[in-house]
Design an enzyme around this catalytic site. Sequence first.
Site, PDB file in Angstrom:
ATOM      1  N   ARG A 144       0.882  -1.179   0.000  1.00 29.37           N
ATOM      2  CA  ARG A 144       0.000   0.000   0.000  1.00 29.37           C
ATOM      3  C   ARG A 144       0.909   1.215   0.000  1.00 29.37           C
ATOM      4  NH1 ARG A 144      -5.237   1.167   3.686  1.00 29.37           N
ATOM      5  NH2 ARG A 144      -6.002  -0.368   2.214  1.00 29.37           N
TER       6      ARG A 144
ATOM      7  N   GLN B  47     -10.072  -4.471  -2.922  1.00 27.06           N
ATOM      8  CA  GLN B  47     -11.386  -3.982  -2.512  1.00 27.06           C
ATOM      9  C   GLN B  47     -12.446  -4.378  -3.543  1.00 27.06           C
ATOM     10  OE1 GLN B  47     -12.170  -2.011   0.446  1.00 27.06           O
ATOM     11  NE2 GLN B  47     -14.146  -2.754  -0.236  1.00 27.06           N
TER      12      GLN B  47
ATOM     13  N   ASP C 198     -17.870   6.268  -0.470  1.00 27.64           N
ATOM     14  CA  ASP C 198     -16.538   6.221   0.149  1.00 27.64           C
ATOM     15  C   ASP C 198     -16.285   7.596   0.776  1.00 27.64           C
ATOM     16  OD1 ASP C 198     -13.948   5.554   0.866  1.00 27.64           O
ATOM     17  OD2 ASP C 198     -13.135   5.552  -1.164  1.00 27.64           O
TER      18      ASP C 198
ATOM     19  N   ARG D  64     -13.369  -9.051   2.441  1.00 28.45           N
ATOM     20  CA  ARG D  64     -11.965  -8.718   2.160  1.00 28.45           C
ATOM     21  C   ARG D  64     -11.086  -9.914   2.530  1.00 28.45           C
ATOM     22  NH1 ARG D  64     -10.253  -3.586   1.839  1.00 28.45           N
ATOM     23  NH2 ARG D  64      -8.474  -4.682   0.931  1.00 28.45           N
TER      24      ARG D  64
ATOM     25  N   HIS E 246      -7.614   0.127  -6.162  1.00 26.18           N
ATOM     26  CA  HIS E 246      -7.709  -0.717  -4.958  1.00 26.18           C
ATOM     27  C   HIS E 246      -8.335  -2.043  -5.406  1.00 26.18           C
ATOM     28  CE1 HIS E 246      -7.706  -1.891  -0.925  1.00 26.18           C
ATOM     29  NE2 HIS E 246      -8.432  -0.946  -0.363  1.00 26.18           N
TER      30      HIS E 246
ATOM     31  N   CYS F  35     -16.579   1.021   1.548  1.00 26.79           N
ATOM     32  CA  CYS F  35     -15.337   0.234   1.702  1.00 26.79           C
ATOM     33  C   CYS F  35     -14.751   0.371   3.093  1.00 26.79           C
ATOM     34  CB  CYS F  35     -14.334   0.633   0.627  1.00 26.79           C
ATOM     35  SG  CYS F  35     -13.959   2.391   0.617  1.00 26.79           S
TER      36      CYS F  35
HETATM   37  N1   CP Z   1     -11.162  -0.473   2.738  1.00 27.30           N
HETATM   38  C1   CP Z   1      -9.879  -0.580   3.154  1.00 27.30           C
HETATM   39  O1   CP Z   1      -8.950  -0.768   2.329  1.00 27.30           O
HETATM   40  O2   CP Z   1      -9.713  -0.575   4.492  1.00 27.30           O
HETATM   41  P1   CP Z   1      -8.322  -0.319   5.219  1.00 27.30           P
HETATM   42  O3   CP Z   1      -7.814   1.025   4.764  1.00 27.30           O
HETATM   43  O4   CP Z   1      -8.619  -0.380   6.682  1.00 27.30           O
HETATM   44  O5   CP Z   1      -7.361  -1.410   4.793  1.00 27.30           O
END
Ligand code: CP
Length: 312
Positions: free
Chosen positions: A109, A139, A231, A299, A136, A271
């Site tokens: 990330r 997701q 979001d 997830r 993402h 999300c």
């Molecule tokens: N939706 C999501 O990626 O959650 P986090 O940022 O907690 O990983």
Amino acid sequence: MAISLAGRNLLSIADLTREEIEEVWRVAAAQKSGEVSTEEQLTVARGRTLAMIFDKSSLRTRLGFEVAMAQLGGHGLYLAPADARMGEREAIKDVARVLGRTVDVIAARLYSHSHIEELAAESGVPVINAQSDLEHPCQALADLLTVREHKGDLTQVQIAWVGDGFNVCHSLLLICAICGANLQIATPATYEPRAETMANAQELAKESGAAIAVGNDPRAAVRGADVIYTDVWTSAGMEDQATRRRADFRDFQVDQALLQQAKPDAIVLHCLPAHRGEEITDEVLDGPQCAAFDQSENRLHTQRALLALIFS
Ligand code: CP
């Protein structure tokens, strides 16, 4: 022939074909339902290590990968921003080469998508985009699995995106286009998804038959929808824009009045993390139509399935 993702990167959700996405969901459902026994599952990643290199906070993504590696019999190693300090303490390509000689898969990330691409180019092991400024994909796998669990045939589903046309929206656009799900996006002016991603999605939609459109009217987008997805208005790293964004997005809150424009049995996705009282009200997030916590659980199931296919 069995589908494997051995040796593959997942930088964009469009790195996967429709058949490969379906396979991730098939494996996820089999693991989730217990059809795959715990003993069988524990052999999948035995002796393997996943490095999770995160420049931003995470709850769901990190949990999903770490729990998945434990359940697959392998090891998930979390590297916090202070550990690697990529591009600061050490060049990205040097970190990539070290990780590639030490671990079997990398989940990253990072703020910049190009840095994840560099990791993938230099590491020699599969790299999974755990969220970048562009996409993402993990997701998106959980999002449409959740929609399919609640609504069935994705080609008959109308999804409304209400909010920022940023990374989560980009991956949703692409996965809907690949899988034939209809998507109506509503963002404030200037917050539309990037033109190149939109063009890719329109090209992919020609094959799947998905109807995809972008506009600036949240009420029009949700009218008759099966799914409303929102979001945060201010993503991590954009905090200095929060005041302006609150003003720009003020008509884009998912509240009970907006939800009533959708089908009576519509579900609401988020999300997470949510900024309660901004993009979504407590009433909707805590309400009976909210599927955000099913989505969050998925997830784990989709990331575990993805890893199982990479280790196959
Ligand atoms: N939706 C999501 O990626 O959650 P986090 O940022 O907690 O990983």
